[in-house]
Design an enzyme around this catalytic site. Structure first.
Site, PDB file in Angstrom:
ATOM      1  N   GLY A  11       0.831  -1.205   0.000  1.00  0.00           N
ATOM      2  CA  GLY A  11       0.000   0.000   0.000  1.00  0.00           C
ATOM      3  C   GLY A  11       0.860   1.246   0.000  1.00  0.00           C
ATOM      4  O   GLY A  11       2.068   1.194  -0.219  1.00  0.00           O
ATOM      5  N   ASN A  12       0.232   2.386   0.251  1.00  0.00           N
ATOM      6  CA  ASN A  12       0.968   3.638   0.396  1.00  0.00           C
ATOM      7  C   ASN A  12       0.363   4.453   1.530  1.00  0.00           C
ATOM      8  O   ASN A  12      -0.597   4.019   2.169  1.00  0.00           O
ATOM      9  CB  ASN A  12       0.998   4.422  -0.925  1.00  0.00           C
ATOM     10  CG  ASN A  12      -0.383   4.790  -1.417  1.00  0.00           C
ATOM     11  OD1 ASN A  12      -1.151   5.455  -0.722  1.00  0.00           O
ATOM     12  ND2 ASN A  12      -0.722   4.351  -2.631  1.00  0.00           N
TER      13      ASN A  12
END
Length: 212
Positions: free
Chosen positions: A22-23
């Site tokens: 993810g980020n």
């Protein structure tokens, strides 16, 4: 008033049954834009990746998780709106192979093979009609202005919003942001660090001609 598509938040790309790539995007910028557009009387379609934020009640809200799900929902809704502000931080890569079970930790190094995700903004730019407009975002650690201008033209955008990662109080997981907005003629408007709710107002003011 206009019917506007807004995207927000990150995407989560699964590695196995419990892990993902993810980020750090919180979705706050996209949600603030959606809220401001609704306050101005516009109809908003909000598509968001995983986030703990509560969507504005007046928005048509769709939750997605992966880049592919974001692509599918955006391309479904894109022909139904007058314009779009794509603030989501969609993953550029996703694991090629996803385990259906939780992988056990081993002593050996784990190697993940990644493949590019579909470029949602480029697909929107390619299919944009003469009656539609499109705003994209860029986030760079260096040469941001040059990259943003290139992205603006390459992806057939009407405006691009360049986010800062080098200034205190700007970037992911904070309530403030610092932006630079560039139009198709490469006119540049720079702003100082502000609360994201105020940044949303600045963005909507600059693109006001498209919102009528």
């Amino acid at each position: 008033m206009a019917r506007i598509l807004v995207t927000a938040g990150p995407t989560f790309e699964p590695i196995d049954a419990v892990r993902y790539i993810g980020n750090r995007s919180s979705g706050k910028m996209g949600f603030a834009i959606a809220t401001e557009l609704i306050a101005q009387g516009h109809e908003v379609v909000l598509i968001a990746g995983p986030t703990v934020l509560e969507a504005p009640q007046a928005a048509a809200f769709y939750k997605v998780e992966t880049a592919q799900e974001m692509y599918d929902k955006v391309m479904e809704m894109w022909p139904t709106v007058h314009g779009a502000i794509k603030a989501a931080a969609v993953a550029d890569y996703t694991p090629r192979h996803v385990a259906t079970h939780k992988m056990k930790k081993e002593e050996a190094t784990l190697v993940l093979e990644l493949q590019p995700t579909k470029d949602i903004l480029a697909a929107m730019g390619q299919t944009k009609t003469s009656n539609q407009w499109l705003v994209g975002f860029a986030l760079e650690t260096h040469d941001g202005l040059a990259y943003a201008k290139d992205k603006l033209h390459r992806k057939n955008l009407d405006f691009i919003v360049l986010n800062s990662l080098s200034d205190p109080g700007a970037g992911f997981n904070v309530d403030t942001n610092k932006i630079t907005v560039i139009d198709r003629d490469e006119n540049v408007v720079k702003f100082e660090v502000k609360p994201k709710v105020e940044v949303a107002k600045d963005i909507c003011k600059i693109i006001q001609s498209k919102l009528r």
